[in-house]
Design an enzyme around this catalytic site. Structure first.
Site, short mmCIF file in Angstrom:
data_model
loop_
_atom_site.label_atom_id
_atom_site.label_comp_id
_atom_site.label_asym_id
_atom_site.label_seq_id
_atom_site.Cartn_x
_atom_site.Cartn_y
_atom_site.Cartn_z
N GLY A 126 11.16 -9.44 0.64
CA GLY A 126 12.24 -8.96 1.59
C GLY A 126 11.95 -9.37 3.09
N SER A 143 9.15 -12.02 3.46
CA SER A 143 9.86 -13.42 3.83
C SER A 143 8.93 -13.84 5.19
CB SER A 143 11.20 -13.11 4.21
OG SER A 143 11.69 -12.41 5.08
N ARG A 172 12.99 -9.85 -7.59
CA ARG A 172 13.85 -9.12 -8.56
C ARG A 172 15.11 -10.36 -8.44
NH1 ARG A 172 15.20 -3.34 -6.78
NH2 ARG A 172 15.02 -4.29 -4.67
N GLU A 216 -3.75 -2.17 6.44
CA GLU A 216 -3.30 -1.99 7.59
C GLU A 216 -1.72 -1.79 7.82
OE1 GLU A 216 -3.99 -0.83 11.06
OE2 GLU A 216 -5.80 -2.01 10.58
N VAL A 232 0.41 1.87 7.60
CA VAL A 232 0.96 2.90 8.76
C VAL A 232 1.01 1.91 10.15
CG1 VAL A 232 -0.46 4.76 10.16
CG2 VAL A 232 -0.90 4.42 7.65
N LYS A 236 2.07 8.49 5.79
CA LYS A 236 1.27 7.95 6.67
C LYS A 236 0.15 8.93 7.10
CE LYS A 236 4.84 4.90 8.08
NZ LYS A 236 5.85 4.44 9.18
#
Length: 432
Positions: A14, A18, A47, A130, A133, A206
């Site tokens: 996505g 990408s 998907r 990493e 958050v 988070k």
């Protein structure tokens, strides 16, 4: 430099995925030089395989993510599909078939981080996240590594760009919540369904991750107190300005003064304009860390978006690949303290309470008595008659520090007073 490439499987293509694929392709030579070996994109699980993905060889695209991670020749799996399943199963499968994992999946890590870390350690793999958050902001690695020799006492931050954009618009333009949300949606900062952001679910995940790393203890999503920002009004901002404050949705992780417990919470709060977090504008994130030796540190930058998040993913990918070449693994789970997580009722802070009261003599004395009976000390009081008349007034009380449980008891008693028509708002005051 080793000539045999390290093979990478990308789960999800996505907005973030990408960008990860694009940077791996366009910066291939630089990445190889930094790692000490080339990296090769060996497959991309999606998907919708029919969607055109510029710059990605269609031959690499598959809908069978399980077969991709089970291939046996994959060195690193990059998971950016999000959610709990199938991400959890795919990550555990990757560990069991020889791959380390780089993930941006805050929800999964907040819920099952301990189990995933345990499996990674058992299999001798890395688990880096990493990007889970604060997007591009280097935060988890400094907490896990740079501050590993220090004692972190508090982590206070803005960790959701959508909510910060909305609250900043309300503050700077006087807009109402819905108007600011509509603008955030039009600009692409808010999803069509913004619930995860505006109700604090995203920030709470988070906060669980940050608290666990900062305090070396197990903190799950269910341990985090969560309160959304949909009830924040223009009147709240007007009151905040009179106090020299603004309003932010904050993630707050704290170690108790005696060191015996921790708390993690997400809620709107007033903070002084003098605090560094008050100046964080738009969709940016910032996290304020307080520790014994280093003192106060602030990490600031874009907290979301394809390229910024991909930057964090690629940073982890380089680190994990280097570990692969050296035959080592990086820092894993560090939860040796096993500190209990205290309830929200034990949290101590200041409060701003706005009441609608009868505009007649003796009301202030009644209200002050209720506060005193519950052990909540009043700092300031401001009373103002309503311009529309009607025999009502607005009473704003700012307290000294008190426990959340004491404040809740106070508010419940205030609601039972005949002279109190309603509790218009309750907001915590932080950062002082």
């Amino acid at each position: 430099m080793r000539t045999r490439p390290l093979k990478v499987a990308l789960l999800g293509c996505g907005v973030v995925g990408s960008e990860v694929a694009r940077i791996m392709t366009t910066h291939a030579d630089d990445l190889a030089a930094r790692i000490g070996a080339p990296v090769e994109l060996a497959g991309v699980a999606v998907r919708r395989p029919s969607k055109v993905r510029e710059g990605i060889d269609p031959a690499l695209v598959t809908t069978d993510a399980t077969a991709l991670v089970k291939g046996g020749d994959i060195d690193v799996v990059v998971e950016v599909i999000g959610g709990i399943e199938p991400a959890r199963t795919l990550i555990t499968t990757a560990f069991e078939h020889g791959a380390s994992v780089v993930s941006a999946n805050k929800a999964l890590l907040a819920q099952d981080g301990a189990a995933l870390h345990a499996l990674a350690e058992e299999q001798g793999r890395d688990l880096y996240y990493e990007a889970a958050v604060a997007g591009a902001i280097p935060l988890i690695r400094p907490l896990r590594e740079s501050l590993a020799g220090d004692k972190v006492n508090r982590v206070l931050g803005i960790v959701n760009g959508t909510t910060n954009f909305i609250l900043d618009k309300m503050d700077s333009t006087g807009a109402g919540y819905q108007e600011a949300l509509d603008e955030a949606t039009a600009l692409g900062y808010a999803e069509a369904d913004p619930t995860a952001d505006v109700e604090g679910f995203d920030a709470a995940a988070k906060a669980a991750i940050l608290a666990g790393i900062a305090f070396h203890t197990r903190v799950r999503l269910d341990d985090v107190y969560r309160e959304g920002m949909t009830e924040v009004t223009a009147a709240d901002f007007a009151s905040a300005k009179r106090m020299g404050c603004t309003i932010k949705l904050l993630a707050i992780c704290e170690r108790a003064a005696d060191g015996g417990s921790v708390t993690a919470r997400v809620h709107p709060a007033m903070i002084p304009l003098s605090h560094p977090l008050a100046s964080v504008r738009g969709a940016y994130n910032a996290v304020f860390v307080e520790s014994d030796a280093a003192g106060q540190l602030m990490f600031y930058g874009p907290g979301a978006g394809g390229a910024p998040t991909a930057s964090a993913v690629l940073g982890d990918l380089v680190a994990v690949c280097r570990n692969k070449l050296s035959g080592a693994t990086g820092p894993g789970d560090s939860a040796y303290t096993q500190l209990p997580v205290s309830s929200m009722g034990e949290v101590v802070t200041r409060y701003h309470i706005s009441l609608d009261v009868a505009d007649k003599p003796g009301v202030l004395a009644q209200v002050a008595t209720v506060f005193a009976e519950h052990g909540v000390s009043i700092d300031t009081v401001r009373q103002q008659g309503r311009q529309d008349g009607g025999g009502e007034a607005s009473l704003v009380v700012v307290t000294h520090r008190a426990s959340d449980a004491s404040l809740n008891g106070t508010v419940e008693a205030l609601r039972n007073l005949d002279t109190v028509r309603g509790v218009a708002s309750i907001m915590r005051v932080e950062g002082e």
